[in-house]
Design a protein around this motif. Structure first.
Motif, PDB file in Angstrom:
ATOM      1  N   SER A 117       1.406   6.133  23.607  1.00 31.53           N
ATOM      2  CA  SER A 117       0.666   5.156  24.407  1.00 31.53           C
ATOM      3  C   SER A 117      -0.697   4.839  23.808  1.00 31.53           C
ATOM      4  CB  SER A 117       0.476   5.674  25.841  1.00 31.53           C
ATOM      5  OG  SER A 117      -0.210   6.926  25.834  1.00 31.53           O
ATOM      6  N   LEU A 118      -0.971   5.356  22.605  1.00 28.04           N
ATOM      7  CA  LEU A 118      -2.218   5.092  21.888  1.00 28.04           C
ATOM      8  C   LEU A 118      -1.893   4.725  20.437  1.00 28.04           C
ATOM      9  CD1 LEU A 118      -4.331   8.207  22.981  1.00 28.04           C
ATOM     10  CD2 LEU A 118      -4.650   5.873  23.805  1.00 28.04           C
ATOM     11  N   PRO A 119      -2.756   3.945  19.784  1.00 29.16           N
ATOM     12  CA  PRO A 119      -2.560   3.735  18.344  1.00 29.16           C
ATOM     13  C   PRO A 119      -2.706   5.058  17.587  1.00 29.16           C
ATOM     14  CG  PRO A 119      -4.143   2.156  19.252  1.00 29.16           C
ATOM     15  CD  PRO A 119      -3.914   3.199  20.303  1.00 29.16           C
ATOM     16  N   ASN A 120      -1.847   5.271  16.597  1.00 25.20           N
ATOM     17  CA  ASN A 120      -2.002   6.437  15.728  1.00 25.20           C
ATOM     18  C   ASN A 120      -3.233   6.273  14.857  1.00 25.20           C
ATOM     19  OD1 ASN A 120       0.057   8.130  16.492  1.00 25.20           O
ATOM     20  ND2 ASN A 120       1.525   7.329  15.009  1.00 25.20           N
ATOM     21  N   THR A 121      -3.842   7.403  14.488  1.00 24.62           N
ATOM     22  CA  THR A 121      -5.001   7.392  13.605  1.00 24.62           C
ATOM     23  C   THR A 121      -4.533   7.333  12.158  1.00 24.62           C
ATOM     24  OG1 THR A 121      -6.201   8.757  15.211  1.00 24.62           O
ATOM     25  CG2 THR A 121      -7.140   8.581  12.993  1.00 24.62           C
ATOM     26  N   PHE A 122      -5.081   6.398  11.411  1.00 25.67           N
ATOM     27  CA  PHE A 122      -4.794   6.272   9.988  1.00 25.67           C
ATOM     28  C   PHE A 122      -5.939   6.914   9.210  1.00 25.67           C
ATOM     29  CE2 PHE A 122      -4.222   3.593   6.041  1.00 25.67           C
ATOM     30  CZ  PHE A 122      -2.962   4.086   5.734  1.00 25.67           C
ATOM     31  N   PHE A 123      -5.645   7.397   7.992  1.00 24.52           N
ATOM     32  CA  PHE A 123      -6.657   8.074   7.177  1.00 24.52           C
ATOM     33  C   PHE A 123      -6.749   7.405   5.811  1.00 24.52           C
ATOM     34  CE2 PHE A 123      -5.286  11.157  10.288  1.00 24.52           C
ATOM     35  CZ  PHE A 123      -6.458  11.802  10.650  1.00 24.52           C
ATOM     36  N   ILE A 124      -7.948   7.326   5.283  1.00 25.03           N
ATOM     37  CA  ILE A 124      -8.184   6.868   3.922  1.00 25.03           C
ATOM     38  C   ILE A 124      -9.064   7.916   3.239  1.00 25.03           C
ATOM     39  CG2 ILE A 124      -9.195   5.085   2.447  1.00 25.03           C
ATOM     40  CD1 ILE A 124      -8.632   3.064   4.628  1.00 25.03           C
ATOM     41  N   GLY A 125      -8.571   8.477   2.139  1.00 28.60           N
ATOM     42  CA  GLY A 125      -9.302   9.540   1.454  1.00 28.60           C
ATOM     43  C   GLY A 125      -8.988  10.922   1.973  1.00 28.60           C
ATOM     44  N   TYR A 126      -8.088  10.999   2.927  1.00 24.46           N
ATOM     45  CA  TYR A 126      -7.611  12.276   3.465  1.00 24.46           C
ATOM     46  C   TYR A 126      -6.095  12.205   3.588  1.00 24.46           C
ATOM     47  CZ  TYR A 126     -12.391  13.348   5.105  1.00 24.46           C
ATOM     48  OH  TYR A 126     -13.730  13.603   5.190  1.00 24.46           O
ATOM     49  N   ALA A 153     -10.183   7.594  17.755  1.00 25.52           N
ATOM     50  CA  ALA A 153     -10.173   7.109  16.373  1.00 25.52           C
ATOM     51  C   ALA A 153      -8.887   6.376  16.035  1.00 25.52           C
ATOM     52  CB  ALA A 153     -10.379   8.269  15.412  1.00 25.52           C
ATOM     53  N   THR A 154      -9.033   5.208  15.427  1.00 29.87           N
ATOM     54  CA  THR A 154      -7.891   4.481  14.877  1.00 29.87           C
ATOM     55  C   THR A 154      -7.867   4.571  13.349  1.00 29.87           C
ATOM     56  OG1 THR A 154      -9.195   2.438  14.943  1.00 29.87           O
ATOM     57  CG2 THR A 154      -7.746   2.895  16.813  1.00 29.87           C
ATOM     58  N   LEU A 155      -9.011   4.926  12.744  1.00 27.09           N
ATOM     59  CA  LEU A 155      -9.112   5.086  11.293  1.00 27.09           C
ATOM     60  C   LEU A 155     -10.259   6.035  10.987  1.00 27.09           C
ATOM     61  CD1 LEU A 155      -8.639   4.258   8.258  1.00 27.09           C
ATOM     62  CD2 LEU A 155     -10.237   2.385   8.664  1.00 27.09           C
ATOM     63  N   ILE A 156     -10.013   6.984  10.077  1.00 26.64           N
ATOM     64  CA  ILE A 156     -11.075   7.861   9.560  1.00 26.64           C
ATOM     65  C   ILE A 156     -11.028   7.773   8.041  1.00 26.64           C
ATOM     66  CG2 ILE A 156     -11.977  10.207   9.399  1.00 26.64           C
ATOM     67  CD1 ILE A 156     -10.764  10.783  12.119  1.00 26.64           C
ATOM     68  N   LYS A 157     -12.159   7.411   7.450  1.00 28.77           N
ATOM     69  CA  LYS A 157     -12.241   7.198   6.008  1.00 28.77           C
ATOM     70  C   LYS A 157     -13.298   8.100   5.402  1.00 28.77           C
ATOM     71  CE  LYS A 157     -13.237   3.536   2.600  1.00 28.77           C
ATOM     72  NZ  LYS A 157     -13.599   2.107   2.428  1.00 28.77           N
ATOM     73  N   LEU A 158     -12.937   8.817   4.339  1.00 32.86           N
ATOM     74  CA  LEU A 158     -13.900   9.625   3.598  1.00 32.86           C
ATOM     75  C   LEU A 158     -14.873   8.707   2.858  1.00 32.86           C
ATOM     76  CD1 LEU A 158     -14.801  12.436   2.467  1.00 32.86           C
ATOM     77  CD2 LEU A 158     -13.153  12.057   0.614  1.00 32.86           C
ATOM     78  N   MET A 159     -16.163   9.035   2.933  1.00 34.82           N
ATOM     79  CA  MET A 159     -17.200   8.232   2.290  1.00 34.82           C
ATOM     80  C   MET A 159     -17.966   9.095   1.284  1.00 34.82           C
ATOM     81  SD  MET A 159     -16.760   5.305   3.798  1.00 34.82           S
ATOM     82  CE  MET A 159     -18.233   4.303   3.581  1.00 34.82           C
ATOM     83  N   PRO A 160     -18.686   8.479   0.337  1.00 35.27           N
ATOM     84  CA  PRO A 160     -19.478   9.257  -0.621  1.00 35.27           C
ATOM     85  C   PRO A 160     -20.524  10.117   0.089  1.00 35.27           C
ATOM     86  CG  PRO A 160     -19.269   6.984  -1.351  1.00 35.27           C
ATOM     87  CD  PRO A 160     -18.730   7.033   0.040  1.00 35.27           C
ATOM     88  N   THR A 174       5.992   3.820  10.028  1.00 37.18           N
ATOM     89  CA  THR A 174       5.130   4.646  10.871  1.00 37.18           C
ATOM     90  C   THR A 174       4.009   5.249  10.025  1.00 37.18           C
ATOM     91  OG1 THR A 174       6.597   6.558  10.517  1.00 37.18           O
ATOM     92  CG2 THR A 174       6.966   5.223  12.493  1.00 37.18           C
ATOM     93  N   LEU A 175       2.853   5.439  10.652  1.00 35.95           N
ATOM     94  CA  LEU A 175       1.724   6.026   9.947  1.00 35.95           C
ATOM     95  C   LEU A 175       1.979   7.502   9.695  1.00 35.95           C
ATOM     96  CD1 LEU A 175      -1.337   4.426  11.804  1.00 35.95           C
ATOM     97  CD2 LEU A 175       0.158   3.464  10.053  1.00 35.95           C
ATOM     98  N   GLN A 176       1.773   7.920   8.441  1.00 36.59           N
ATOM     99  CA  GLN A 176       1.933   9.318   8.040  1.00 36.59           C
ATOM    100  C   GLN A 176       0.655   9.730   7.301  1.00 36.59           C
ATOM    101  OE1 GLN A 176       5.010  11.313   8.384  1.00 36.59           O
ATOM    102  NE2 GLN A 176       5.469   9.711   9.865  1.00 36.59           N
ATOM    103  N   GLY A 177      -0.385  10.072   8.054  1.00 39.35           N
ATOM    104  CA  GLY A 177      -1.650  10.439   7.423  1.00 39.35           C
ATOM    105  C   GLY A 177      -2.296   9.248   6.757  1.00 39.35           C
ATOM    106  N   ASN A 178      -2.285   9.235   5.403  1.00 43.38           N
ATOM    107  CA  ASN A 178      -2.914   8.135   4.659  1.00 43.38           C
ATOM    108  C   ASN A 178      -1.884   7.190   4.039  1.00 43.38           C
ATOM    109  OD1 ASN A 178      -1.953   9.930   2.770  1.00 43.38           O
ATOM    110  ND2 ASN A 178      -3.806   9.954   1.519  1.00 43.38           N
ATOM    111  N   MET A 179      -0.662   7.198   4.567  1.00 39.10           N
ATOM    112  CA  MET A 179       0.391   6.334   4.066  1.00 39.10           C
ATOM    113  C   MET A 179       1.203   5.781   5.228  1.00 39.10           C
ATOM    114  SD  MET A 179       1.813   8.660   0.929  1.00 39.10           S
ATOM    115  CE  MET A 179       0.710   9.308  -0.330  1.00 39.10           C
ATOM    116  N   VAL A 180       2.035   4.785   4.914  1.00 37.71           N
ATOM    117  CA  VAL A 180       3.005   4.286   5.880  1.00 37.71           C
ATOM    118  C   VAL A 180       4.387   4.643   5.369  1.00 37.71           C
ATOM    119  CG1 VAL A 180       4.040   2.234   6.904  1.00 37.71           C
ATOM    120  CG2 VAL A 180       1.546   2.408   6.709  1.00 37.71           C
ATOM    121  N   LEU A 181       5.150   5.395   6.167  1.00 33.97           N
ATOM    122  CA  LEU A 181       6.528   5.727   5.832  1.00 33.97           C
ATOM    123  C   LEU A 181       7.418   4.581   6.299  1.00 33.97           C
ATOM    124  CD1 LEU A 181       8.819   7.592   4.900  1.00 33.97           C
ATOM    125  CD2 LEU A 181       8.737   8.681   7.156  1.00 33.97           C
ATOM    126  N   ALA A 182       8.043   3.889   5.349  1.00 28.75           N
ATOM    127  CA  ALA A 182       8.848   2.712   5.669  1.00 28.75           C
ATOM    128  C   ALA A 182      10.150   3.108   6.342  1.00 28.75           C
ATOM    129  CB  ALA A 182       9.129   1.913   4.406  1.00 28.75           C
TER     130      ALA A 182
END
Length: 550
Positions: free
Chosen positions: A133-142, A172-179, A382-390
């Motif tokens: 019932s919520l958007p999954n959280t996507f990751f970039i850099g993790y 959170a809908t997206l968490i991205k690692l930053m410098p 579906t979102l799988q961490g930092n990827m989409v599983l087709a």
């Protein structure tokens, strides 16, 4: 293109949309509803898909924060899956401007992988990977929640919520690692201790000051706000050039999410319900009158359409739908092809497995070998961490007319007066490109568009070999080796130790080739572009450059 550049430096365009491309054929139709705004979560590309609703992505202007300004022009390639956007729309409901709008930028001061929570800038951040019932959280850099470490610098996109005990949080809908050396901070929360005479206030227990240069605005209006419009309790989003930990933080901009009297127009709004009192409640800090709707509950994620009452600043609901998790949808060309099990569409890494169903556009079953570099496909997954599983992939014989494509290649036969050039792809084939009147540039300017430049182009396919480009991003790699065995990949660097010879990018482990020159300050959280060659089961980096447009 026409518009109003207001005092805070953000461009909210009134009309026009110069091209009609944007993925309506594959992504479910352009959103309608008249002049107004749309806020929500990016759930797909092809068009720009927001909470399952598709909008034209060939938009005249995209904006995002930088290290020096709260909003600068960027290319459409900057938009991430899971990102929070504020979209201005014309009378037909088509986007005229898109603003990428994170909630938090700062250091992780607490992290609990078991509960799926972390704390950034005094605000609890909640990750979702299990609740439909919520958007999954996507990751970039993790790779996922378990990879986040104390003292990491992160950017968080999400929507505000309130716990049953009244404690605010960001879903959170997206968490991205930053410098780690990032020199900006973003804080979201309720405004407290507002003292305009002393030029001070507090958010999440963090003290702020402001000065004559501070920009006060609403994302729902093209007008700046006077300080008299601010009141304690309003949900605000602060951008500051002051690094985390400094006291007080100096506010460069203050975004007031609460609607104010005098604002009007249509609105499409997605987020968590809070402060339910009878027929009134809040979504993203916006007061909503849902008198003609069924009941809602606090913590429920909804998408609503309504009209802003200019007298009260509240939204009168026309339609309201609870969130139902659906597959991520992505349509476009395969821009970074590593293998049939690992490739990229519209900047999003895609993986396949034995359960992935492939078909051709005519409905016939397709083999994995049908997935090719620069091929046009439509993906559900579906979102799988930092990827989409087709879960399913449809393979097209070529880009349908007026759909969005993404190609990397070298520029030749550039004609500045006509805005045309030939783009030669790594495969050796070529595309004829015309810059649209609203084309934006990333990691460089139009002055960098010269013969020999290595560029990534996002465009509308007018025909299989003719493009109208609305986004051009430069890959600043010197003397790139574009042999037939060359692969390209871009993304956020992670799992790198200073002085080491390996790192990860989009879930792929890479090894530095001998003599490869690294950008100054090369480190985790950097956006980078890489050219590489396969070596057995390994991938050797041949060239790398920082890419500030990602």
């Amino acid at each position: 293109m026409s518009g109003i550049l207001n005092k805070r430096g953000l461009l909210f365009l009134i009309p026009l949309l110069s091209s009609c491309g944007g993925g309506t054929q594959l992504a479910g139709g352009v959103g309608t509803g008249g002049t107004g705004v749309v806020t929500g979560t990016v759930t797909g590309f092809g068009s720009l898909v927001m909470d399952g609703i598709a909008y034209n992505s060939a938009t005249p202007r995209y904006d995002a924060e930088s290290t020096t300004q709260p909003s600068v022009s960027v290319t459409a390639m900057k938009v991430p899956l899971g990102g929070q956007l504020n979209i201005q729309t014309d009378a037909q409901g088509n986007p005229t401007s898109v603003w990428i709008n994170p909630a938090l930028v700062g250091v992780v001061t607490s992290v609990n992988p078991t509960s799926g929570t972390l704390v950034v800038n005094g605000m609890e951040v909640v990750v979702n990977s299990t609740t439909s019932s919520l958007p999954n959280t996507f990751f970039i850099g993790y790779a996922g929640m378990g990879a986040i470490q104390l003292n990491d610098m992160v950017q968080v996109h999400g929507v505000p919520g309130t716990s049953s005990s009244g404690i605010p949080f960001v879903q959170a809908t997206l968490i991205k690692l930053m410098p780690s050396n990032l020199s900006i901070t973003r804080v979201s929360g309720a405004l407290t201790q507002w003292n305009p005479s002393q030029h001070t206030f507090t958010v999440n227990g963090i003290p702020f000051s402001f000065n004559a240069s501070t920009q006060f605005f609403s994302p729902f209006s093209n007008q700046t706000l006077g300080t008299g419009a601010l009141k304690n309790g309003q949900w605000v989003n602060i951008w500051s050039q002051t690094p985390s930990g400094t006291t007080p933080l100096v506010a460069g901009s203050v975004q007031v999410s609460t609607l104010l009297p005098g604002m009007n127009g249509n609105i499409t709004l997605s987020g968590l319900v809070s402060a339910v009192q009878g027929n009134q409640f809040q979504v993203d800090g916006v007061l909503v009158n849902g008198i003609h709707q069924g009941g809602v509950t606090a913590g429920q994620y909804v998408t609503l359409k309504g009209v802003i009452d200019s007298t009260t600043g509240e939204v009168s609901v026309q339609t309201l739908n609870p969130y139902i998790q659906t597959p991520a949808t992505l349509s476009g060309t395969i821009s970074e092809f590593v293998s049939t099990g690992n490739f990229v569409i519209r900047g999003t890494p895609i993986i396949t497995n034995s359960g992935t169903v492939l078909t051709f556009a005519n409905g016939a079953s397709a083999p994995l070998s049908a997935l090719q570099k620069n091929g046009y496909i439509a993906v559900q997954g579906t979102l799988q961490g930092n990827m989409v599983l087709a879960s399913s992939i449809t393979v097209y014989p070529g880009p349908p007319a007026n759909e969005v494509v993404d190609y990397l290649g070298k520029v030749s036969q550039y004609n500045p007066s006509q805005g045309t050039f030939t783009l030669t792809l790594l495969s050796g084939s070529s595309q004829q490109v015309t810059l649209s009147t609203s084309a934006s540039f990333g990691n460089g300017t139009v002055a960098n568009l010269v013969n020999g430049a290595l560029v990534e182009v996002e465009a509308t396919a007018l025909s299989p070999q003719t493009l109208s480009a609305y986004g051009v991003s430069f890959w600043n790699i010197t003397n790139p080796n574009l042999s037939s065995g060359t692969l390209e990949i871009s993304g956020v660097l992670y799992n790198y130790s200073a002085g080491g010879s390996s790192f990860n990018l989009n879930g792929l482990p890479l090894t530095l080739g001998s003599g490869v020159s690294l950008p100054s300050g090369f480190g985790n959280g950097d956006n980078i572009d890489v050219l590489m060659t396969p070596s057995g089961s390994q991938y050797q980096v041949d060239a790398v450059a920082r890419d500030d447009s990602n």
